[in-house]
Write a protein that holds these residues in place. Structure first.
Motif, PDB file in Angstrom:
ATOM      1  N   ASP A 135       0.841  -1.199   0.000  1.00 42.17           N
ATOM      2  CA  ASP A 135       0.000   0.000   0.000  1.00 42.17           C
ATOM      3  C   ASP A 135       0.874   1.246   0.000  1.00 42.17           C
ATOM      4  O   ASP A 135       1.751   1.397   0.855  1.00 42.17           O
ATOM      5  N   PHE A 136       0.643   2.111  -0.961  1.00 46.26           N
ATOM      6  CA  PHE A 136       1.420   3.335  -1.065  1.00 46.26           C
ATOM      7  C   PHE A 136       0.539   4.583  -1.109  1.00 46.26           C
ATOM      8  O   PHE A 136       0.807   5.546  -0.397  1.00 46.26           O
ATOM      9  N   ASN A 182       1.866   8.611  -9.421  1.00 50.54           N
ATOM     10  CA  ASN A 182       2.251   7.202  -9.593  1.00 50.54           C
ATOM     11  C   ASN A 182       1.884   6.328  -8.398  1.00 50.54           C
ATOM     12  O   ASN A 182       1.954   5.097  -8.486  1.00 50.54           O
ATOM     13  N   LEU A 183       1.510   6.931  -7.285  1.00 53.09           N
ATOM     14  CA  LEU A 183       1.305   6.159  -6.063  1.00 53.09           C
ATOM     15  C   LEU A 183       0.237   5.083  -6.219  1.00 53.09           C
ATOM     16  O   LEU A 183       0.435   3.930  -5.810  1.00 53.09           O
ATOM     17  N   SER A 184      -0.899   5.424  -6.779  1.00 51.69           N
ATOM     18  CA  SER A 184      -1.978   4.443  -6.924  1.00 51.69           C
ATOM     19  C   SER A 184      -1.591   3.331  -7.899  1.00 51.69           C
ATOM     20  O   SER A 184      -2.048   2.193  -7.763  1.00 51.69           O
ATOM     21  N   LEU A 211       1.108  -4.171   9.065  1.00 50.18           N
ATOM     22  CA  LEU A 211       0.312  -5.383   8.990  1.00 50.18           C
ATOM     23  C   LEU A 211      -1.107  -5.085   8.502  1.00 50.18           C
ATOM     24  O   LEU A 211      -1.697  -5.877   7.762  1.00 50.18           O
ATOM     25  N   LYS A 212      -1.658  -3.941   8.906  1.00 50.72           N
ATOM     26  CA  LYS A 212      -3.018  -3.605   8.495  1.00 50.72           C
ATOM     27  C   LYS A 212      -3.133  -3.536   6.980  1.00 50.72           C
ATOM     28  O   LYS A 212      -4.121  -3.995   6.398  1.00 50.72           O
ATOM     29  N   SER A 213      -2.134  -2.990   6.322  1.00 52.73           N
ATOM     30  CA  SER A 213      -2.182  -2.895   4.865  1.00 52.73           C
ATOM     31  C   SER A 213      -2.111  -4.276   4.227  1.00 52.73           C
ATOM     32  O   SER A 213      -2.733  -4.526   3.193  1.00 52.73           O
ATOM     33  N   VAL A 214      -1.349  -5.181   4.854  1.00 54.87           N
ATOM     34  CA  VAL A 214      -1.262  -6.555   4.345  1.00 54.87           C
ATOM     35  C   VAL A 214      -2.612  -7.257   4.495  1.00 54.87           C
ATOM     36  O   VAL A 214      -3.076  -7.960   3.582  1.00 54.87           O
ATOM     37  N   LEU A 215      -3.247  -7.069   5.638  1.00 52.71           N
ATOM     38  CA  LEU A 215      -4.560  -7.685   5.859  1.00 52.71           C
ATOM     39  C   LEU A 215      -5.586  -7.149   4.862  1.00 52.71           C
ATOM     40  O   LEU A 215      -6.419  -7.911   4.342  1.00 52.71           O
ATOM     41  N   ASN A 216      -5.524  -5.869   4.576  1.00 56.72           N
ATOM     42  CA  ASN A 216      -6.431  -5.293   3.584  1.00 56.72           C
ATOM     43  C   ASN A 216      -6.167  -5.871   2.197  1.00 56.72           C
ATOM     44  O   ASN A 216      -7.098  -6.103   1.413  1.00 56.72           O
ATOM     45  N   TYR A 217      -4.903  -6.106   1.902  1.00 53.17           N
ATOM     46  CA  TYR A 217      -4.533  -6.694   0.618  1.00 53.17           C
ATOM     47  C   TYR A 217      -5.034  -8.127   0.503  1.00 53.17           C
ATOM     48  O   TYR A 217      -5.566  -8.531  -0.541  1.00 53.17           O
TER      49      TYR A 217
END
Length: 263
Positions: A135-136, A182-184, A211-217
């Motif tokens: 997530d960026f 470019n972020l998205s 970790l939250k971004s990984v869980l969202n992914y």
């Protein structure tokens, strides 16, 4: 006894090279592993992970570790394009046979894991990621007041480990993105996953990669009906900091995916 062929050019235009680690008993049926090194897209090299290349080859994989272009000289999508160009070179090289697609697997560390995700969706290679940032764009929106630095403790006098990590995360994200537009496109949720097959992600509970971004992914992949395994390990280690303890588990996962595909 591992045989190493160094500095094999895979992209003459950009003078990009790969090292190849050959197992002692290499045959036409040898499994092939691509390892993508980390370094925040602004540093790091295939030369930094020689010991790992030897270990992977000793486990029976012909292991290729390519370099890719680095920021700030080369910004997004340079490294992403290089990863795809490398795979195309490999598939058309003397090092693979016409049916080797089913023999290729990947491991990626840190942003190397992000590149591995990019490749996995397009080629279907079974993949393991160690602390892959995913997530960026949303992260940057939520950290507008964070000052970017590779050493926030020294530059800003920060002592909170979380704030230091956030400063570094912002630095490497901005440096590779080049500009906010470019972020998205860098977000892992924007990649093509038409051919995504087996994916095993490893992440520490409290580390650089949130970790939250990984869980969202993972939730995103599940919503697209993709299979993914996630292992959350205790501690604050990031990618290569815990890699040596999880190489065997990663390779076992990849062995099983290849075996299952052939049965």
């Amino acid at each position: 006894m591992v045989v190493i062929k160094k500095d094999i050019v895979y992209d003459e235009t950009n003078d990009l090279k790969t090292d190849i680690y050959f197992p002692n008993n290499t045959t036409s049926q040898t499994k092939i592993l691509i390892f993508w090194h980390g370094g925040g897209w602004f540093h790091g090299s295939k030369d930094d992970v020689k010991d790992l290349g030897v270990r992977l080859a000793n486990a029976g994989f012909m292991t290729l570790i390519p370099d890719y272009r680095l920021a700030p000289k080369y910004t997004f999508p340079a490294a992403h394009n290089d990863s795809k160009n490398f795979v195309e070179w490999l598939l058309n090289s003397q090092y693979t046979d016409h049916d080797d697609l089913q023999n290729i697997v990947q491991i990626g560390a840190s942003v190397g894991g992000t590149l591995a995700l990019y490749i996995a969706g397009s080629y279907g290679f079974p993949t393991v990621t160690w602390s892959a940032p995913v997530d960026f764009s949303k992260w940057m929106q939520n950290h507008q007041d964070t000052k970017p630095s590779t050493d926030a403790a020294k530059d800003f006098g920060l002592t909170d480990p979380t704030l230091i990590k956030e400063s570094f995360y912002k630095y490497f994200t901005q440096t590779y993105a080049g500009n906010d537009s470019n972020l998205s496109k860098m977000d892992a949720t924007s990649y093509n996953y038409d051919k995504l097959s087996h994916l095993f992600m490893i992440n520490s509970a409290k580390e650089l990669n949130p970790l939250k971004s990984v869980l969202n992914y993972v939730d995103f992949l599940a919503s697209e009906n993709h299979e993914v395994q996630l292992l959350v390990i205790k501690g604050t280690g990031h990618a290569m900091a815990y890699a040596k303890d999880y190489v065997d588990e990663s390779l076992d996962y990849l062995y099983q995916t290849i075996k299952g595909a052939k049965e």
